[in-house]
Design an enzyme around this catalytic site. Structure first.
Site, PDB file in Angstrom:
ATOM      1  N   ARG A   1     -31.198   3.602 -26.163  1.00 40.53           N
ATOM      2  CA  ARG A   1     -30.275   3.880 -25.061  1.00 40.53           C
ATOM      3  C   ARG A   1     -29.745   2.575 -24.479  1.00 40.53           C
ATOM      4  O   ARG A   1     -30.527   1.703 -24.102  1.00 40.53           O
ATOM      5  CB  ARG A   1     -30.981   4.698 -23.967  1.00 40.53           C
ATOM      6  CG  ARG A   1     -31.013   6.175 -24.263  1.00 40.53           C
ATOM      7  CD  ARG A   1     -31.685   6.972 -23.176  1.00 40.53           C
ATOM      8  NE  ARG A   1     -31.080   6.801 -21.858  1.00 40.53           N
ATOM      9  CZ  ARG A   1     -31.206   7.682 -20.868  1.00 40.53           C
ATOM     10  NH1 ARG A   1     -31.900   8.797 -21.065  1.00 40.53           N
ATOM     11  NH2 ARG A   1     -30.644   7.458 -19.707  1.00 40.53           N
TER      12      ARG A   1
ATOM     13  N   ARG B   1     -26.785  15.589  -9.281  1.00 42.05           N
ATOM     14  CA  ARG B   1     -27.186  14.226  -8.905  1.00 42.05           C
ATOM     15  C   ARG B   1     -26.491  13.767  -7.642  1.00 42.05           C
ATOM     16  O   ARG B   1     -26.719  12.642  -7.203  1.00 42.05           O
ATOM     17  CB  ARG B   1     -26.797  13.277 -10.040  1.00 42.05           C
ATOM     18  CG  ARG B   1     -27.968  12.730 -10.856  1.00 42.05           C
ATOM     19  CD  ARG B   1     -27.354  11.838 -11.909  1.00 42.05           C
ATOM     20  NE  ARG B   1     -28.230  10.938 -12.567  1.00 42.05           N
ATOM     21  CZ  ARG B   1     -28.804  11.163 -13.749  1.00 42.05           C
ATOM     22  NH1 ARG B   1     -28.675  12.322 -14.348  1.00 42.05           N
ATOM     23  NH2 ARG B   1     -29.507  10.222 -14.323  1.00 42.05           N
TER      24      ARG B   1
ATOM     25  N   LYS C   1     -38.386  13.907 -16.791  1.00 41.00           N
ATOM     26  CA  LYS C   1     -37.651  15.176 -16.744  1.00 41.00           C
ATOM     27  C   LYS C   1     -37.350  15.706 -18.152  1.00 41.00           C
ATOM     28  O   LYS C   1     -37.567  16.875 -18.427  1.00 41.00           O
ATOM     29  CB  LYS C   1     -36.323  15.005 -15.985  1.00 41.00           C
ATOM     30  CG  LYS C   1     -36.480  14.527 -14.556  1.00 41.00           C
ATOM     31  CD  LYS C   1     -35.151  14.489 -13.815  1.00 41.00           C
ATOM     32  CE  LYS C   1     -34.181  13.442 -14.323  1.00 41.00           C
ATOM     33  NZ  LYS C   1     -34.571  12.042 -14.048  1.00 41.00           N
TER      34      LYS C   1
ATOM     35  N   ARG D   1     -39.493   2.614 -22.941  1.00 44.03           N
ATOM     36  CA  ARG D   1     -38.558   3.530 -23.617  1.00 44.03           C
ATOM     37  C   ARG D   1     -37.401   2.758 -24.230  1.00 44.03           C
ATOM     38  O   ARG D   1     -36.930   3.085 -25.322  1.00 44.03           O
ATOM     39  CB  ARG D   1     -38.036   4.569 -22.606  1.00 44.03           C
ATOM     40  CG  ARG D   1     -37.178   5.635 -23.244  1.00 44.03           C
ATOM     41  CD  ARG D   1     -36.835   6.736 -22.265  1.00 44.03           C
ATOM     42  NE  ARG D   1     -35.706   6.375 -21.420  1.00 44.03           N
ATOM     43  CZ  ARG D   1     -35.237   7.133 -20.409  1.00 44.03           C
ATOM     44  NH1 ARG D   1     -35.830   8.284 -20.127  1.00 44.03           N
ATOM     45  NH2 ARG D   1     -34.208   6.760 -19.706  1.00 44.03           N
TER      46      ARG D   1
ATOM     47  N   ARG E   1     -29.327   2.035 -11.875  1.00 46.13           N
ATOM     48  CA  ARG E   1     -29.614   3.487 -11.876  1.00 46.13           C
ATOM     49  C   ARG E   1     -30.521   3.845 -10.705  1.00 46.13           C
ATOM     50  O   ARG E   1     -30.365   4.889 -10.078  1.00 46.13           O
ATOM     51  CB  ARG E   1     -30.230   3.896 -13.214  1.00 46.13           C
ATOM     52  CG  ARG E   1     -29.156   4.010 -14.309  1.00 46.13           C
ATOM     53  CD  ARG E   1     -29.726   3.864 -15.692  1.00 46.13           C
ATOM     54  NE  ARG E   1     -30.621   4.932 -16.068  1.00 46.13           N
ATOM     55  CZ  ARG E   1     -31.548   4.820 -17.021  1.00 46.13           C
ATOM     56  NH1 ARG E   1     -31.711   3.673 -17.659  1.00 46.13           N
ATOM     57  NH2 ARG E   1     -32.303   5.848 -17.321  1.00 46.13           N
TER      58      ARG E   1
HETATM   59  P1  AMP Z   1     -29.856  10.660 -17.819  1.00 42.26           P
HETATM   60  O1  AMP Z   1     -29.987  10.911 -19.291  1.00 42.26           O
HETATM   61  O2  AMP Z   1     -30.007  11.909 -17.003  1.00 42.26           O
HETATM   62  O3  AMP Z   1     -30.730   9.531 -17.342  1.00 42.26           O
HETATM   63  O4  AMP Z   1     -28.347  10.184 -17.577  1.00 42.26           O
HETATM   64  C1  AMP Z   1     -27.849   8.992 -18.169  1.00 42.26           C
HETATM   65  C2  AMP Z   1     -26.545   8.584 -17.483  1.00 42.26           C
HETATM   66  O5  AMP Z   1     -25.561   9.628 -17.648  1.00 42.26           O
HETATM   67  C3  AMP Z   1     -26.623   8.384 -15.977  1.00 42.26           C
HETATM   68  O6  AMP Z   1     -27.077   7.076 -15.641  1.00 42.26           O
HETATM   69  C4  AMP Z   1     -25.168   8.600 -15.573  1.00 42.26           C
HETATM   70  O7  AMP Z   1     -24.358   7.488 -15.901  1.00 42.26           O
HETATM   71  C5  AMP Z   1     -24.755   9.750 -16.484  1.00 42.26           C
HETATM   72  N1  AMP Z   1     -25.052  11.062 -15.867  1.00 42.26           N
HETATM   73  C6  AMP Z   1     -25.933  12.003 -16.315  1.00 42.26           C
HETATM   74  N2  AMP Z   1     -25.957  13.076 -15.507  1.00 42.26           N
HETATM   75  C7  AMP Z   1     -25.072  12.813 -14.502  1.00 42.26           C
HETATM   76  C8  AMP Z   1     -24.664  13.519 -13.343  1.00 42.26           C
HETATM   77  N3  AMP Z   1     -25.181  14.722 -13.046  1.00 42.26           N
HETATM   78  N4  AMP Z   1     -23.731  12.935 -12.547  1.00 42.26           N
HETATM   79  C9  AMP Z   1     -23.210  11.732 -12.831  1.00 42.26           C
HETATM   80  N5  AMP Z   1     -23.550  10.995 -13.891  1.00 42.26           N
HETATM   81  C10 AMP Z   1     -24.475  11.523 -14.741  1.00 42.26           C
END
Ligand code: AMP
Length: 191
Positions: free
Chosen positions: A134, A89, A14, A128, A145
């Site tokens: 990260r 989400r 994404k 990654r 996740r």
């Molecule tokens: P991402 O970079 O989108 O993979 O997000 C990394 C982490 O941020 C996720 O595993 C969640 O802990 C938190 N996070 C990001 N977006 C959301 C969301 N829309 N709702 C809840 N937690 C989020």
């Protein structure tokens, strides 16, 4: 406006595809993960709070991310449109987004969902993790996740399918070929 939800499990690509999309379509990229990581890097209270949740691979509470997105939409009212990456989400987040956009007399144009087999996702995420820095790209957090995705996030695809806005894209192949597939979907919508 052209408002796109870019959807898919962790590791679906994404973030990578968002970069190409913002260049071509001049849209504002709203990634809740990026916003939260910026809060962590800035050492803010929100960042400290979010970090312990994110490191485990859990989801940050709905009200926190909804407020963040609401602030960003208000700060970009002149935008041609938005790419929502990693948001919504959960179903409550999707409902809140519909309401926020309706207040601005706009709506989600489409959800583009990137489909990638699970073994490919795991190998991408582990790779990654070796370079991203990260904290949530380790095996335990990755597993969590995926669980959160299956339980809370996957229903969001049905939410948009019920609105006839869901488009599934094969997320395997070269970055260019995946981008072309996304462009094929977006060609049906105008900004
Ligand atoms: P991402 O970079 O989108 O993979 O997000 C990394 C982490 O941020 C996720 O595993 C969640 O802990 C938190 N996070 C990001 N977006 C959301 C969301 N829309 N709702 C809840 N937690 C989020």
């Amino acid at each position: 406006m052209l408002n796109i939800v870019l959807f898919g499990p962790p590791g679906a690509g994404k973030g990578t595809q968002s970069q190409s999309l913002i260049e071509k379509y001049s849209l504002v990229h709203l990634s809740t993960g990026d916003i939260l990581r910026a809060e962590i890097a800035g050492g803010t209270e929100l960042g400290k709070y979010a970090k312990q949740i994110m490191d485990k691979g859990d989801l940050v509470p709905d009200e926190v991310v909804i407020q963040m997105i609401s602030n960003k939409i208000d700060a970009n009212l002149a935008a041609k449109g938005f790419i929502f990456d990693g948001f919504p989400r959960t179903i409550p987040q999707a409902q809140a987004l519909d309401e926020m956009l309706a207040q601005k007399e706009t709506a989600i144009s489409c959800m583009v969902s990137l489909t990638v087999p699970e073994d490919e996702l795991v190998s991408r995420l582990i790779k990654r993790g070796q370079t991203s820095g990260r904290a949530d790209d380790n095996e335990t957090a990755i597993r969590n996740r995926f669980n959160e995705y299956m339980k809370k996030t996957l229903p969001v695809a049905s939410f948009y399918q019920n609105q006839h806005k869901l488009y599934q894209i094969d997320g395997v192949g070269s970055l260019d070929s995946i981008f072309e597939r996304i462009e094929g979907v977006l060609s049906h919508f105008s900004a």
